[in-house]
Design an enzyme around this catalytic site. Structure first.
Site, mmCIF file in Angstrom:
data_model
loop_
_atom_site.group_PDB
_atom_site.id
_atom_site.type_symbol
_atom_site.label_atom_id
_atom_site.label_comp_id
_atom_site.label_asym_id
_atom_site.label_seq_id
_atom_site.Cartn_x
_atom_site.Cartn_y
_atom_site.Cartn_z
ATOM 1 C CB THR A 71 -0.925 -0.035 1.232
ATOM 2 O OG1 THR A 71 -1.860 -1.101 1.049
ATOM 3 C CG2 THR A 71 -1.681 1.258 1.410
ATOM 4 C CG HIS B 13 -5.659 -8.682 0.866
ATOM 5 N ND1 HIS B 13 -5.244 -9.458 1.921
ATOM 6 C CD2 HIS B 13 -5.154 -7.446 1.082
ATOM 7 C CE1 HIS B 13 -4.513 -8.708 2.745
ATOM 8 N NE2 HIS B 13 -4.446 -7.484 2.247
ATOM 9 C CE1 TYR C 153 -7.118 -3.808 6.133
ATOM 10 C CE2 TYR C 153 -5.435 -5.324 5.357
ATOM 11 C CZ TYR C 153 -5.792 -4.103 5.919
ATOM 12 O OH TYR C 153 -4.823 -3.193 6.259
ATOM 13 C CG ASN D 162 -5.799 -4.316 10.281
ATOM 14 O OD1 ASN D 162 -5.656 -3.156 10.696
ATOM 15 N ND2 ASN D 162 -5.559 -4.646 9.025
HETATM 16 C C1 PHB Z 1 -1.518 -1.046 5.241
HETATM 17 O O1 PHB Z 1 -1.970 -0.104 4.581
HETATM 18 O O2 PHB Z 1 -0.863 -0.870 6.261
HETATM 19 C C2 PHB Z 1 -1.782 -2.421 4.796
HETATM 20 C C3 PHB Z 1 -2.626 -2.646 3.732
HETATM 21 C C4 PHB Z 1 -2.880 -3.936 3.318
HETATM 22 C C5 PHB Z 1 -2.282 -4.980 3.991
HETATM 23 C C6 PHB Z 1 -1.435 -4.766 5.032
HETATM 24 C C7 PHB Z 1 -1.181 -3.473 5.445
HETATM 25 O O3 PHB Z 1 -2.531 -6.221 3.617
#
Ligand code: PHB
Length: 359
Positions: A27, A176, A181, A236
């Site tokens: 990202t 993903h 998520y 997360n």
């Molecule tokens: C992040 O933006 O920190 C991020 C995004 C997607 C991921 C892991 C981290 O899978």
């Protein structure tokens, strides 16, 4: 046959890769208004086309799938056009690129959602921690639990996004299923308290992920679809009561499809503790190429491939600051360090200004 290493070609589903050095999804928060990938993003990926495979930064499949500012989506015509310029540039350099299909679920905030609505999730459980909204940090909110009859719509959003990725010229997609998520929120026990056929036993918690992967396969063919999982990553605010069993179940359930690969973030991004999951067993449960990730350097990657513990290795940070990473690894050249201050913000700086080696 001689012992394979990072520079041994490999058949990955429907693709032939010239090396086993994969650019991990990263990202970078450089998208333009409308979450459209712009010219800097074209340059960034073009510079990295010598990877055996590029997996794009995570790209939300629908407006509700966004949880961070300036992340490029794959749900509008302008986004598809922006990505088309990226895939054309990578292909012109002889590279290959998959798009990573993303829905953040509860890792969002009303200020990042259509009409200021609550983010959606398998269950109404608020994540610990804070979210960057673009103008400051805010506490996460309690998400809205998706109703049973909304779940076909989630699968449909992924299917449409895979179709959009195909139109944008991607060689395939990576689903993903990792890092806390939406699909991981369904999969792991700490975030899924549903009492319908999408909650409870692992067969149920894995159902949405399996349906999404199946939909992507119907669009691209299984040989152009990968899956990313992170069995013990607590990033997360997520966890599972039995990650070995949960993730071996998923690996076995997906095996008959003939996917391009299983991509595993090994260990926990939030701690330095040694991994508790037996990843060799996870690999053995999956009938297809295994892509290892998380902090590998050349020595560890080479050893993992030589021993058969992994078939490919995805590199993240080193690809940020070394656009020509395969050439540098081949030459045992020094690697440039990446500047964390420009990981998630900025424009050119820390994005497209890391030089390749002089030759
Ligand atoms: C992040 O933006 O920190 C991020 C995004 C997607 C991921 C892991 C981290 O899978």
């Amino acid at each position: 046959m001689s012992t394979p290493d990072l520079f041994t070609s490999i058949r990955l589903g429907a693709l032939d890769l010239p090396n086993r050095i994969v650019m991990a999804p990263l990202t970078r928060n450089r998208a333009l208004a409308g979450n459209v990938p712009g010219p800097l993003t074209v340059t960034y990926y073009r510079q990295r086309a010598s990877a055996g495979l590029i997996v794009s930064e995570a790209s939300p499949v629908c407006a509700e799938g966004h949880g961070y500012p300036r992340t490029p989506g794959i749900h509008s015509a302008a986004q598809v056009a922006g990505w088309r310029a990226v895939t054309d540039a990578v292909h012109a350099e002889g590279g290959r690129i998959f798009l990573q299909l993303w829905h953040v679920g509860r890792i969002s905030h009303p200020s990042l959602q259509p009409d200021g609505a609550a983010p959606v999730a398998p269950s109404a459980l608020k994540p610990a921690g804070q979210v960057w909204t673009g103008s400051g940090l805010s506490d996460y909110v309690t998400p809205r639990a998706l109703a049973r009859d909304e779940l076909p719509g989630i699968v449909a959003a992924y299917r449409q996004a895979a179709m959009n990725a195909k139109e944008a010229g991607f060689d395939g997609v990576e689903v993903h299923g990792a890092n806390g998520y939406l699909l991981d929120q369904f999969l792991r026990s700490s975030t899924n308290r549903r009492d319908d056929d999408y909650g409870g036993a692992v067969e149920n918690r894995a159902r949405l992920l399996c349906e999404v992967v199946q939909a992507a396969c119907e669009v691209f063919g299984a040989g152009r679809v990968g899956i990313r999982l992170s069995p013990e990553n607590r990033f997360n605010d997520i966890g599972d009561e039995n990650p070995q069993a949960t993730f071996e179940y998923v690996a076995r359930a997906l095996s008959p499809l003939g996917l391009a690969y299983l991509h595993v973030l090994e260990g926990d991004m939030t701690s330095d503790a040694a991994p508790a999951v037996d990843y060799a067993r996870l690999k053995a449960a999956f009938a297809g190429p295994y892509m290892a990730n998380n902090g590998y350097d050349k020595a560890r990657a080479t050893a993992a491939i030589a021993s058969g513990r992994a078939d490919l290795v995805a590199f993240g940070r080193p690809f940020i600051s070394n656009p020509d990473l395969p050439a540098r690894l081949a030459a045992d050249a020094p690697l440039a360090d990446a500047n964390p201050k420009t990981f998630y913000s900025g424009e050119e700086k820390g994005y497209i200004d890391y030089p390749a080696l002089e030759n």
